[in-house]
Design a protein around this motif. Structure first.
Motif, PDB file in Angstrom:
ATOM      1  N   SER A 118       0.458  11.359  -2.619  1.00 10.28           N
ATOM      2  CA  SER A 118      -0.945  10.617  -2.709  1.00 10.28           C
ATOM      3  C   SER A 118      -1.303  10.128  -1.309  1.00 10.28           C
ATOM      4  O   SER A 118      -0.378   9.741  -0.511  1.00 10.28           O
ATOM      5  CB  SER A 118      -0.484   9.325  -3.610  1.00 10.28           C
ATOM      6  OG  SER A 118      -1.653   8.451  -3.289  1.00 10.28           O
ATOM      7  N   PRO A 119      -2.535  10.061  -1.075  1.00  8.23           N
ATOM      8  CA  PRO A 119      -3.084   9.828   0.379  1.00  8.23           C
ATOM      9  C   PRO A 119      -2.266   8.550   0.728  1.00  8.23           C
ATOM     10  O   PRO A 119      -2.293   7.883   1.621  1.00  8.23           O
ATOM     11  CB  PRO A 119      -4.374   9.804   0.328  1.00  8.23           C
ATOM     12  CG  PRO A 119      -4.555  10.918  -0.626  1.00  8.23           C
ATOM     13  CD  PRO A 119      -3.674  10.724  -1.865  1.00  8.23           C
ATOM     14  N   GLY A 123      -0.213   7.067   3.714  1.00  4.85           N
ATOM     15  CA  GLY A 123      -0.552   6.096   4.663  1.00  4.85           C
ATOM     16  C   GLY A 123       0.601   5.058   4.704  1.00  4.85           C
ATOM     17  O   GLY A 123       0.928   4.594   5.918  1.00  4.85           O
ATOM     18  N   VAL A 124       1.338   4.558   3.622  1.00  2.00           N
ATOM     19  CA  VAL A 124       2.416   3.608   3.335  1.00  2.00           C
ATOM     20  C   VAL A 124       3.512   4.088   4.358  1.00  2.00           C
ATOM     21  O   VAL A 124       4.190   3.425   5.176  1.00  2.00           O
ATOM     22  CB  VAL A 124       2.612   3.142   2.157  1.00  2.00           C
ATOM     23  CG1 VAL A 124       3.927   2.410   2.190  1.00  2.00           C
ATOM     24  CG2 VAL A 124       1.762   2.353   1.360  1.00  2.00           C
ATOM     25  N   TYR A 233      -7.254   3.241   5.174  1.00  2.00           N
ATOM     26  CA  TYR A 233      -7.411   1.788   4.776  1.00  2.00           C
ATOM     27  C   TYR A 233      -6.102   1.267   4.757  1.00  2.00           C
ATOM     28  O   TYR A 233      -5.767   0.128   5.053  1.00  2.00           O
ATOM     29  CB  TYR A 233      -8.040   1.773   3.468  1.00  2.00           C
ATOM     30  CG  TYR A 233      -8.370   0.311   3.014  1.00  2.00           C
ATOM     31  CD1 TYR A 233      -9.391  -0.600   3.786  1.00  2.00           C
ATOM     32  CD2 TYR A 233      -7.402  -0.416   2.314  1.00  2.00           C
ATOM     33  CE1 TYR A 233      -9.428  -1.783   3.579  1.00  2.00           C
ATOM     34  CE2 TYR A 233      -7.813  -1.785   1.969  1.00  2.00           C
ATOM     35  CZ  TYR A 233      -8.630  -2.340   2.568  1.00  2.00           C
ATOM     36  OH  TYR A 233      -8.969  -4.000   2.271  1.00  2.00           O
ATOM     37  N   VAL A 234      -4.903   2.098   4.234  1.00  2.00           N
ATOM     38  CA  VAL A 234      -3.661   1.481   4.199  1.00  2.00           C
ATOM     39  C   VAL A 234      -3.028   1.231   5.543  1.00  2.00           C
ATOM     40  O   VAL A 234      -2.405   0.436   5.633  1.00  2.00           O
ATOM     41  CB  VAL A 234      -2.716   2.545   3.219  1.00  2.00           C
ATOM     42  CG1 VAL A 234      -1.423   2.101   3.115  1.00  2.00           C
ATOM     43  CG2 VAL A 234      -3.316   2.346   1.695  1.00  2.00           C
ATOM     44  N   THR A 236      -4.335   1.507   8.551  1.00  2.00           N
ATOM     45  CA  THR A 236      -5.168   0.472   9.744  1.00  2.00           C
ATOM     46  C   THR A 236      -6.032  -0.551   9.176  1.00  2.00           C
ATOM     47  O   THR A 236      -6.445  -1.517   9.737  1.00  2.00           O
ATOM     48  CB  THR A 236      -5.618   1.301  10.682  1.00  2.00           C
ATOM     49  OG1 THR A 236      -7.148   2.096  10.145  1.00  2.00           O
ATOM     50  CG2 THR A 236      -5.005   2.589  11.082  1.00  2.00           C
ATOM     51  N   GLY A 237      -6.474  -0.387   8.114  1.00  3.12           N
ATOM     52  CA  GLY A 237      -7.708  -1.388   7.403  1.00  3.12           C
ATOM     53  C   GLY A 237      -8.758  -1.312   7.988  1.00  3.12           C
ATOM     54  O   GLY A 237      -9.702  -2.007   7.914  1.00  3.12           O
ATOM     55  N   GLY A 238      -9.155  -0.051   8.612  1.00  8.55           N
ATOM     56  CA  GLY A 238     -10.475   0.105   9.503  1.00  8.55           C
ATOM     57  C   GLY A 238     -10.126  -0.256  10.960  1.00  8.55           C
ATOM     58  O   GLY A 238     -11.141   0.171  11.672  1.00  8.55           O
ATOM     59  N   GLY A 239      -9.272  -0.688  11.384  1.00  9.90           N
ATOM     60  CA  GLY A 239      -8.978  -1.365  12.761  1.00  9.90           C
ATOM     61  C   GLY A 239      -8.336  -0.251  13.576  1.00  9.90           C
ATOM     62  O   GLY A 239      -8.180   0.875  13.269  1.00  9.90           O
TER      63      GLY A 239
END
Length: 290
Positions: A118-119, A123-124, A233-234, A236-239
């Motif tokens: 799962s993407p 990320g995790v 998103y997981v 960096t949350g967009g940062g």
């Protein structure tokens, strides 16, 4: 019965069979579309799900917000870079590994393993192993004298691109490998007899035969990379800041974080219109070339 009347009855029967499907698709897509259109012209929020009519204010706010254009630019750049790297790497792997996979087809399943994760889980995983303070990779690199912050401002863009490429290159590889296997051995032998070997055979025989699959892979991977959300998103949350905010993450933040549902829906509709325009132009170019 004449052939013309028989053909007209066949066409009428075909249209009648399509009616239930059209009704189902209309009920499935029509109602949500109408509701979203109303949302885009209203000041709806989670506190007021009905909202009041505000005209095109949401669209004006969307197109005048520099953060939307920054997110759109990131998504386009990300999609172009990832699609180029994935398709290029997949082509190289197909030409290198094809003789081996013909003899040992079970190895294809091993190469597909990254695609099965799962993407969000991907990320995790990378958030844990690339963490600057507790991640295994930075710790071992620091022990060897290389201090690298993979999630810092200087490297985060390369990191999210690398994760996307590592996960979805197997998808492009699988489609292109299937296309490569459809090229008949007799055709390759005939080309070899005529002196077409090595690069000449690849560029003049194999790639033209694989072109339909190549176009499909580029199209699918570009769309999928453009709407990327999960692992970024997981991770960096967009940062940091808005450096890795894709258009999907931007819409999510408008909707669930800032509670500006109308503007979020307006951005989604603008994005849909832009996507449909690009698809129509691309299809016309393909038909014209054909």
């Amino acid at each position: 019965m004449s052939y013309a009347s028989f053909e007209s009855k066949e066409q009428a029967s075909a249209r009648a069979l399509l009616v239930p499907l059209c009704l189902f698709m209309g009920a499935l897509l029509g109602f949500p579309t109408l509701i979203n259109l109303w949302y885009s012209f209203s000041d709806v929020s989670f506190q007021n799900m009905i909202g009041s009519f505000v005209g095109i204010d949401n669209y004006v706010a969307a197109v005048t917000n520099p953060k939307m254009w920054q997110a759109l630019r990131f998504s386009l750049q990300f999609a172009v870079i990832c699609t180029t790297l994935e398709v290029g790497a997949a082509l190289i792997l197909v030409f290198i590994l094809h003789p081996l996979l013909v003899k040992r087809p079970w190895m294809t399943a091993i190469l597909m393993l990254p695609m099965m994760v799962s993407p969000a889980l991907m990320g995790v995983m990378y958030r844990l192993i690339l963490n600057e303070f507790t991640g295994a990779v930075p710790v071992y690199l620091e022990m060897m004298g290389y201090a690298v912050n993979f999630l810092g401002r200087g490297n985060i863009y390369k990191t999210v691109v690398a994760i996307e490429v590592l996960q979805w290159t197997p998808f492009a590889f699988l489609i292109l490998l299937t296309a490569r296997q459809t090229v008949s051995y007799e055709l390759e032998e005939a080309a070899a007899v005529d002196g077409a070997t090595g690069f000449r055979s690849t560029f003049h025989i194999l790639l033209p035969m694989m072109k339909p699959a190549l176009v499909i892979v580029i199209f699918v991977r570009f769309i999928d990379s453009f709407r990327v959300f999960d692992h970024i998103y997981v991770l960096t949350g967009g940062g940091p800041g808005n450096l890795t905010t894709s258009i999907s993450i931007y819409i999510y933040k408008l909707f669930f974080v800032q509670n500006t549902l109308g503007e979020a829906v307006a951005v989604s509709i603008l994005l849909l219109l832009m996507s449909l325009t690009l698809i129509v132009v691309a299809m016309r170019l393909v038909v014209r070339r054909s």
